[in-house]
Enzyme design. Structure first.
Site, PDB file in Angstrom:
ATOM      1  N   SER A 134      39.618  64.427 -15.179  1.00  0.00           N
ATOM      2  CA  SER A 134      38.389  64.010 -15.863  1.00  0.00           C
ATOM      3  C   SER A 134      38.685  63.839 -17.352  1.00  0.00           C
ATOM      4  CB  SER A 134      37.334  65.117 -15.680  1.00  0.00           C
ATOM      5  OG  SER A 134      36.290  64.975 -16.600  1.00  0.00           O
ATOM      6  N   TYR A 186      35.814  74.108 -15.959  1.00  0.00           N
ATOM      7  CA  TYR A 186      35.972  72.690 -15.600  1.00  0.00           C
ATOM      8  C   TYR A 186      37.034  72.033 -16.481  1.00  0.00           C
ATOM      9  CZ  TYR A 186      34.841  68.030 -13.938  1.00  0.00           C
ATOM     10  OH  TYR A 186      34.931  66.781 -13.362  1.00  0.00           O
TER      11      TYR A 186
HETATM   12  N1  LIG Z   1      30.906  61.919 -11.293  1.00  0.00           N
HETATM   13  C1  LIG Z   1      31.429  62.086 -12.481  1.00  0.00           C
HETATM   14  O1  LIG Z   1      30.761  61.848 -13.517  1.00  0.00           O
HETATM   15  C2  LIG Z   1      32.866  62.549 -12.611  1.00  0.00           C
HETATM   16  C3  LIG Z   1      33.494  62.402 -13.862  1.00  0.00           C
HETATM   17  C4  LIG Z   1      34.833  62.805 -13.998  1.00  0.00           C
HETATM   18  C5  LIG Z   1      35.502  63.335 -12.907  1.00  0.00           C
HETATM   19  N2  LIG Z   1      34.867  63.467 -11.700  1.00  0.00           N
HETATM   20  C6  LIG Z   1      35.626  64.039 -10.583  1.00  0.00           C
HETATM   21  O2  LIG Z   1      35.601  63.132  -9.495  1.00  0.00           O
HETATM   22  C7  LIG Z   1      35.803  63.863  -8.275  1.00  0.00           C
HETATM   23  C8  LIG Z   1      34.815  63.373  -7.226  1.00  0.00           C
HETATM   24  O3  LIG Z   1      33.506  63.718  -7.635  1.00  0.00           O
HETATM   25  P1  LIG Z   1      32.257  62.735  -7.402  1.00  0.00           P
HETATM   26  O4  LIG Z   1      31.817  62.245  -8.710  1.00  0.00           O
HETATM   27  O5  LIG Z   1      32.553  61.768  -6.325  1.00  0.00           O
HETATM   28  O6  LIG Z   1      31.162  63.803  -6.933  1.00  0.00           O
HETATM   29  P2  LIG Z   1      30.519  64.078  -5.481  1.00  0.00           P
HETATM   30  O7  LIG Z   1      29.841  62.865  -4.971  1.00  0.00           O
HETATM   31  O8  LIG Z   1      29.725  65.338  -5.666  1.00  0.00           O
HETATM   32  O9  LIG Z   1      31.780  64.356  -4.556  1.00  0.00           O
HETATM   33  C9  LIG Z   1      32.512  65.552  -4.585  1.00  0.00           C
HETATM   34  C10 LIG Z   1      33.322  65.642  -3.318  1.00  0.00           C
HETATM   35  O10 LIG Z   1      34.099  66.861  -3.364  1.00  0.00           O
HETATM   36  C11 LIG Z   1      33.847  67.581  -2.178  1.00  0.00           C
HETATM   37  N3  LIG Z   1      33.921  69.027  -2.431  1.00  0.00           N
HETATM   38  C12 LIG Z   1      33.255  69.736  -3.376  1.00  0.00           C
HETATM   39  N4  LIG Z   1      33.527  71.048  -3.241  1.00  0.00           N
HETATM   40  C13 LIG Z   1      34.375  71.159  -2.189  1.00  0.00           C
HETATM   41  C14 LIG Z   1      34.991  72.257  -1.541  1.00  0.00           C
HETATM   42  N5  LIG Z   1      34.786  73.537  -1.910  1.00  0.00           N
HETATM   43  N6  LIG Z   1      35.819  72.004  -0.497  1.00  0.00           N
HETATM   44  C15 LIG Z   1      36.030  70.743  -0.077  1.00  0.00           C
HETATM   45  N7  LIG Z   1      35.464  69.654  -0.632  1.00  0.00           N
HETATM   46  C16 LIG Z   1      34.633  69.883  -1.678  1.00  0.00           C
HETATM   47  C17 LIG Z   1      32.445  67.167  -1.708  1.00  0.00           C
HETATM   48  O11 LIG Z   1      32.323  67.263  -0.304  1.00  0.00           O
HETATM   49  P3  LIG Z   1      31.455  68.361   0.479  1.00  0.00           P
HETATM   50  O12 LIG Z   1      30.283  68.722  -0.375  1.00  0.00           O
HETATM   51  O13 LIG Z   1      31.102  67.686   1.761  1.00  0.00           O
HETATM   52  O14 LIG Z   1      32.425  69.469   0.666  1.00  0.00           O
HETATM   53  C18 LIG Z   1      32.440  65.687  -2.088  1.00  0.00           C
HETATM   54  O15 LIG Z   1      33.003  64.912  -1.067  1.00  0.00           O
HETATM   55  C19 LIG Z   1      35.688  65.337  -8.639  1.00  0.00           C
HETATM   56  O16 LIG Z   1      36.967  65.917  -8.690  1.00  0.00           O
HETATM   57  C20 LIG Z   1      35.064  65.326 -10.025  1.00  0.00           C
HETATM   58  O17 LIG Z   1      35.446  66.446 -10.789  1.00  0.00           O
HETATM   59  C21 LIG Z   1      33.579  63.085 -11.540  1.00  0.00           C
END
Ligand SMILES: NC(=O)c1ccc[n+]([C@@H]2O[C@H](COP(=O)([O-])OP(=O)(O)OC[C@H]3O[C@@H](n4cnc5c(N)ncnc54)[C@H](OP(=O)(O)O)[C@@H]3O)[C@@H](O)[C@H]2O)c1
Length: 282
Positions: free
Chosen positions: A155, A168
């Site tokens: 991130s 984080y």
């Molecule tokens: N959205 C943003 O603004 C943003 C910005 C920078 C970086 N990111 C990064 O992008 C990545 C994806 O996030 P996203 O934005 O797509 O959010 P999201 O829609 O909330 O997706 C997160 C994913 O991670 C899985 N997950 C969470 N906790 C878990 C656990 N304990 N075990 C296994 N799977 C788990 C969730 O699946 P389940 O709930 O089904 O387990 C879901 O599929 C993350 O690493 C996040 O830090 C996001």
């Protein structure tokens, strides 16, 4: 889904006519789901994993029907060592493994000393332990296959050590350093490592249970929020480049350069401090 002809051509060239498998964590929503769609469209078989089994099954149904690829779903909680171990076994067994995407993750906005230790450790395991162990399992398989791609989702926060985001920013910064050093070790191999450092993405990230105590949606800045499909497109195309750290989006790259000089970071720290003042410390 949008058709990415250019991306699809590039991804097909990676596969070089062979049947290849991509292993994606956190594929039940958001960025992981978008990676799964883009790769299935390019003909990759998939192993997708997350905690929500029903969501994974929905994705499998859609992807198999639309793209005629094979999709295996594995329910796993990456905060649990046994579940990570099961995924390691799957990776070691997967002879066609071409791509590993360590995408699963979650955020939280709270004071380090006030958050339950279990939550602190969960984040450490999901972001750090799982990413490390799955890479450790995948690299020997990829070396044997002669090629491979690893995308570790970090991130922009990796470069912003801020109050309210202690775990984080620290865990995402681990992912950046880990990926850079790993790529150096793999320099002579045909394995490419990317540390993806996105800014805001329009996913459910800020609506997750871990953010439930804060007005997290207020954090998102629409003008710099990217669609997950766009982040995925840029990330996959960037695999062509030699750079390990990849920041998708022009505005995010600009933000990175502003923040990375100290006055920029000072200002952001002030803003974060103000936001945190509404959250209880104990
Ligand atoms: N959205 C943003 O603004 C943003 C910005 C920078 C970086 N990111 C990064 O992008 C990545 C994806 O996030 P996203 O934005 O797509 O959010 P999201 O829609 O909330 O997706 C997160 C994913 O991670 C899985 N997950 C969470 N906790 C878990 C656990 N304990 N075990 C296994 N799977 C788990 C969730 O699946 P389940 O709930 O089904 O387990 C879901 O599929 C993350 O690493 C996040 O830090 C996001």
């Amino acid at each position: 889904m949008k058709e990415y002809a250019y991306l699809t051509r590039f991804m097909k060239s990676i596969k070089a006519g062979k049947q290849h498998t991509a292993f994606i964590t956190g594929a039940s929503s958001g960025l992981g789901d978008a990676y799964a769609n883009a790769l299935a469209q390019s003909g990759f078989d998939l192993i997708i994993t997350a905690r929500r089994k029903e969501k994974l099954e929905e994705c499998k149904k859609v992807l198999e029907k639309k793209h005629s690829v094979s999709v295996v779903t594995i329910q796993a909680d990456l905060s649990k060592q046994d579940d990570i171990g099961r995924l390691e076994n799957e990776i070691e067994k997967s002879r066609n493994l071409c791509m590993l995407i360590n995408n699963a993750g979650f955020g939280a906005m709270d004071y380090f000393a006030a958050s339950p230790l279990s939550k602190v450790l969960d984040m450490l395991h999901v972001h750090v332990t799982a990413t490390t162990r799955l890479c450790r399992a995948a690299v020997p398989v990829m070396k044997k296959n002669g090629t491979g791609y690893i995308i570790n989702v970090s991130s922009l926060m990796a470069f912003m050590p801020l109050a309210g985001q202690v775990m984080y920013s620290a865990t995402k910064s681990y992912i950046v350093h880990f990926s850079e050093a790993l790529q150096q070790e793999l320099q002579k191999s045909s394995i490419k490592v990317q540390a993806l450092c996105p800014g805001f993405i329009a996913t459910n990230f800020l609506k997750s249970p871990e953010y439930s105590e804060s007005d997290s949606e207020a954090l998102r800045m629409d003008s710099i929020t990217m669609k997950p499909e766009k982040v995925v497109e840029e990330s996959l195309l960037a695999l062509k480049k030699r750079k390990v750290i990849f920041i998708p989006g022009m505005k995010n790259r600009l933000l990175y350069h502003i923040l990375y000089n100290r006055p920029g970071l000072w200002l952001i720290k002030k803003i974060a401090g103000r936001m945190m003042s509404s959250i209880k410390q104990e």
